[in-house]
Design an enzyme around this catalytic site. Sequence first.
Site, PDB file in Angstrom:
ATOM      1  CG  HIS A   5      -5.008  -6.169  -0.210  1.00 19.74           C
ATOM      2  ND1 HIS A   5      -6.243  -6.209   0.390  1.00 19.74           N
ATOM      3  CD2 HIS A   5      -5.091  -6.985  -1.297  1.00 19.74           C
ATOM      4  CE1 HIS A   5      -7.039  -7.006  -0.313  1.00 19.74           C
ATOM      5  NE2 HIS A   5      -6.362  -7.491  -1.338  1.00 19.74           N
ATOM      6  CE  LYS A  38      -3.782  -2.294   2.468  1.00 21.46           C
ATOM      7  NZ  LYS A  38      -4.596  -2.261   3.700  1.00 21.46           N
ATOM      8  CG  PHE A  79     -13.761   0.791   7.027  1.00 16.66           C
ATOM      9  CD1 PHE A  79     -13.155   0.251   5.895  1.00 16.66           C
ATOM     10  CD2 PHE A  79     -14.543  -0.039   7.815  1.00 16.66           C
ATOM     11  CE1 PHE A  79     -13.328  -1.087   5.561  1.00 16.66           C
ATOM     12  CE2 PHE A  79     -14.735  -1.379   7.491  1.00 16.66           C
ATOM     13  CZ  PHE A  79     -14.121  -1.900   6.353  1.00 16.66           C
ATOM     14  NE  ARG A 110      -1.967  -6.005   7.067  1.00 18.46           N
ATOM     15  CZ  ARG A 110      -3.046  -6.636   6.639  1.00 18.46           C
ATOM     16  NH1 ARG A 110      -3.634  -7.554   7.403  1.00 18.46           N
ATOM     17  NH2 ARG A 110      -3.558  -6.352   5.454  1.00 18.46           N
ATOM     18  NE  ARG A 137      -5.184 -12.801   5.009  1.00 20.96           N
ATOM     19  CZ  ARG A 137      -5.573 -11.535   5.050  1.00 20.96           C
ATOM     20  NH1 ARG A 137      -5.293 -10.722   4.054  1.00 20.96           N
ATOM     21  NH2 ARG A 137      -6.236 -11.060   6.073  1.00 20.96           N
ATOM     22  CB  THR A 191      -6.739  -6.269   9.623  1.00 23.34           C
ATOM     23  OG1 THR A 191      -7.061  -7.360   8.764  1.00 23.34           O
ATOM     24  CG2 THR A 191      -7.087  -4.967   8.929  1.00 23.34           C
ATOM     25  CG  ASN A 246      -3.231  -2.678   6.995  1.00 22.10           C
ATOM     26  OD1 ASN A 246      -3.045  -2.333   5.832  1.00 22.10           O
ATOM     27  ND2 ASN A 246      -4.292  -3.375   7.358  1.00 22.10           N
TER      28      ASN A 246
END
Length: 147
Positions: free
Chosen positions: A115, A9, A57, A102, A85, A91, A112
């Site tokens: 993705h 991100k 959000f 993260r 994952r 998250t 965070n």
Amino acid sequence: MEREFVMIKPDGVKRGLVGEIISRIERKGLKIVAMKMLKLDREMAERLYEEHKGKPFFDDLISYVTSGPVVAMVVEGPNAVEVMRRMIGDTDGAKAAPGTIRGDFALSKARNVVHATDSPEKVAREMSIFFRDDEIVEGYELCHSIY
């Protein structure tokens, strides 16, 4: 082999974490079969996060992921979705275990860093937002020999 869609991100790109994240992915034995840097437009972002449309959000999430460049990738390997994952962590960065991406780098639940598709059933849809079939490299093997 299973594929997984991963996106670094804007906060990860702006903070210079791209190399670190790619290194972690490769050290885990996942193979990067497609990668590009781009700036998401609103339509792409809304397609990626369509499951969150209508949630409080959503607009902030779309504004955030369109605020700067991202790095989109397709990785491949045994159980790629589950492996990725586990590597990225919860998250909410405050709840993510140390040693996860993260857990080590997230600034907040919203910012965070990364993705990754949360289920094998969603991977093809998310990949198709960013990559054509002819942009995914086939037929090479990783070689971890040290010279």
